[in-house]
Enzyme design. Sequence first.
Site, PDB file in Angstrom:
ATOM      1  N   ARG A 261       0.837  -1.204   0.000  1.00  0.00           N
ATOM      2  CA  ARG A 261       0.000   0.000   0.000  1.00  0.00           C
ATOM      3  C   ARG A 261       0.872   1.254   0.000  1.00  0.00           C
ATOM      4  O   ARG A 261       1.838   1.335   0.759  1.00  0.00           O
ATOM      5  CB  ARG A 261      -0.918   0.006   1.226  1.00  0.00           C
ATOM      6  CG  ARG A 261      -1.867  -1.185   1.254  1.00  0.00           C
ATOM      7  CD  ARG A 261      -2.792  -1.183   2.442  1.00  0.00           C
ATOM      8  NE  ARG A 261      -3.643  -2.378   2.450  1.00  0.00           N
ATOM      9  CZ  ARG A 261      -4.566  -2.634   3.362  1.00  0.00           C
ATOM     10  NH1 ARG A 261      -4.779  -1.781   4.358  1.00  0.00           N
ATOM     11  NH2 ARG A 261      -5.277  -3.746   3.290  1.00  0.00           N
ATOM     12  N   ARG A 276       1.733   1.601  10.294  1.00  0.00           N
ATOM     13  CA  ARG A 276       1.288   1.986   8.954  1.00  0.00           C
ATOM     14  C   ARG A 276       2.494   1.870   8.022  1.00  0.00           C
ATOM     15  O   ARG A 276       3.372   2.726   8.020  1.00  0.00           O
ATOM     16  CB  ARG A 276       0.738   3.406   8.958  1.00  0.00           C
ATOM     17  CG  ARG A 276      -0.092   3.757   7.727  1.00  0.00           C
ATOM     18  CD  ARG A 276      -0.538   5.211   7.780  1.00  0.00           C
ATOM     19  NE  ARG A 276      -1.416   5.472   8.899  1.00  0.00           N
ATOM     20  CZ  ARG A 276      -2.748   5.337   8.887  1.00  0.00           C
ATOM     21  NH1 ARG A 276      -3.344   4.924   7.778  1.00  0.00           N
ATOM     22  NH2 ARG A 276      -3.474   5.605   9.946  1.00  0.00           N
ATOM     23  N   GLU A 348      -7.083  -0.063  14.835  1.00  0.00           N
ATOM     24  CA  GLU A 348      -7.637  -1.151  14.028  1.00  0.00           C
ATOM     25  C   GLU A 348      -6.637  -2.293  13.850  1.00  0.00           C
ATOM     26  O   GLU A 348      -5.492  -2.077  13.483  1.00  0.00           O
ATOM     27  CB  GLU A 348      -8.038  -0.619  12.657  1.00  0.00           C
ATOM     28  CG  GLU A 348      -8.593  -1.694  11.730  1.00  0.00           C
ATOM     29  CD  GLU A 348      -8.775  -1.208  10.301  1.00  0.00           C
ATOM     30  OE1 GLU A 348      -8.807  -2.062   9.396  1.00  0.00           O
ATOM     31  OE2 GLU A 348      -8.858   0.019  10.095  1.00  0.00           O
ATOM     32  N   SER A 351     -10.784  -6.067  10.184  1.00  0.00           N
ATOM     33  CA  SER A 351     -12.052  -5.520   9.713  1.00  0.00           C
ATOM     34  C   SER A 351     -12.753  -6.586   8.893  1.00  0.00           C
ATOM     35  O   SER A 351     -12.121  -7.509   8.369  1.00  0.00           O
ATOM     36  CB  SER A 351     -11.837  -4.260   8.867  1.00  0.00           C
ATOM     37  OG  SER A 351     -11.194  -4.571   7.654  1.00  0.00           O
ATOM     38  N   ARG A 393       0.552  -5.088  12.794  1.00  0.00           N
ATOM     39  CA  ARG A 393      -0.273  -4.505  13.856  1.00  0.00           C
ATOM     40  C   ARG A 393      -0.529  -5.506  14.978  1.00  0.00           C
ATOM     41  O   ARG A 393      -0.614  -5.118  16.148  1.00  0.00           O
ATOM     42  CB  ARG A 393      -1.586  -3.981  13.276  1.00  0.00           C
ATOM     43  CG  ARG A 393      -1.383  -2.767  12.383  1.00  0.00           C
ATOM     44  CD  ARG A 393      -2.657  -1.998  12.139  1.00  0.00           C
ATOM     45  NE  ARG A 393      -2.410  -0.812  11.324  1.00  0.00           N
ATOM     46  CZ  ARG A 393      -3.230   0.223  11.228  1.00  0.00           C
ATOM     47  NH1 ARG A 393      -4.368   0.216  11.896  1.00  0.00           N
ATOM     48  NH2 ARG A 393      -2.927   1.260  10.473  1.00  0.00           N
TER      49      ARG A 393
END
Length: 432
Positions: A261, A276, A348, A351, A393
């Site tokens: 990403r 991130r 987060e 999800s 994460r």
Amino acid sequence: MIDPRILREDPDRVRVAQRRRGLSDEVVDRALSADSARRSAIATYEAKRGEQKSMGKLVARAQGEEKAELLARTKALAAEVKQAEAAREAADAEWSDCLLEIPNLAAEEAPEGGEDDFVVLERIGTPRDFEAEGFAPRDHIELGRMLGAIDLDRGAKVSGSRFYFLTGVGAELEFALINLANETAREHGFTQVIAPSMVRPQAMAGTGFLGQAADDVYRIEGEDMYLVGTSEVPMAAYHSDEILDVDTLPLRYAAFSPCFRKEAGSHGKDTRGIIRVHWFDKVEMFTYTTLEESYAEHERLLGIEKSFLDKLELAYQVIDTATGDLGLSAIRKFDCEAWIPTQGKYRELTSTSNCTEFQTRRLDIRGRFPHESGSTTTRPLATLNGTLCAVPRAIVAILETHQQADGSVRVPAALQKYLGREVLEPVTGSGA
């Protein structure tokens, strides 16, 4: 894409859905106009083609001057047909482009608003009170250095910002998490998959990642290929252009892949550490089912994600994501956010989204259903996705949650069989 019938029969519903996402509804009028132009262009083309066919029969029977006149008219008509065909194709392309701009219609139950307007559905576990335990928690960057687990400096040296090396127990912890995620998936009847991380544009567009998320996607220059940001992309395209028997549903996959990403728009956010990053490994659940069963399946995926976080012995909350923070393809999304002690907030970790028929319409994936007449009929299926484990994460949450005063980290019981130890101990001479 959305069902075109909804746009034609109830455009106000689509307008409301656009506004609930914080988007302009002008695309609705453009789409309706394009649909009208498309229908007119089709009618014109078919009329010209019909005249052309009739003219061909007349020419075959005509003679002399009449035949010459008909041949001249036939030549002119051929040009008109070609022009009408081009107009039809252009109108069809405009209609398709408008449809592709429209996101899935967010569920009425999803809270309206932006990134900060989520609703907390529940909180599980209690965040540790480090002050009561008599020491200040270290962040995952310091813990990673002490354990010889995370090397950010060399990651930046080799690949640039937002890259890292997992070393020693850090690498072992990744493999342990992947093994636990795969074990959890198998317990719930998922077929394990190792998915490609490079896909063609059709797969990326079919899952909705070349719309509002296009800026976050890596395109391979010189090739018509993209690096995926999630294995949702190859798994959604896995059954593209197929008709699946309803008796085989639901089809449940748990896919491992590296993810890439750009993190566009995140400048200044989480610039330190591995929360991130530009590359990470992930295990993603993906389900094909019927529209009617998709809502229960969504709750099922959420339950599996919660069970995984329970195994990691984390404190976390479940949120109902607001409409303005939904991806293009989702009607509703639940996030599980783990408590990160040094940040003093939930972040987060997983999800899960219900995409209903949005992706299958784009990718032409249908189910074959029995019909009351005794025959069968086909219609689009529903797709759902859910993160089981995004490795970096998860590592952040484990290190910070289970740290001890001396910099060691207690290993959650579920991971001990994979790591072969109960505690991760600080090391010396790591070269960090």
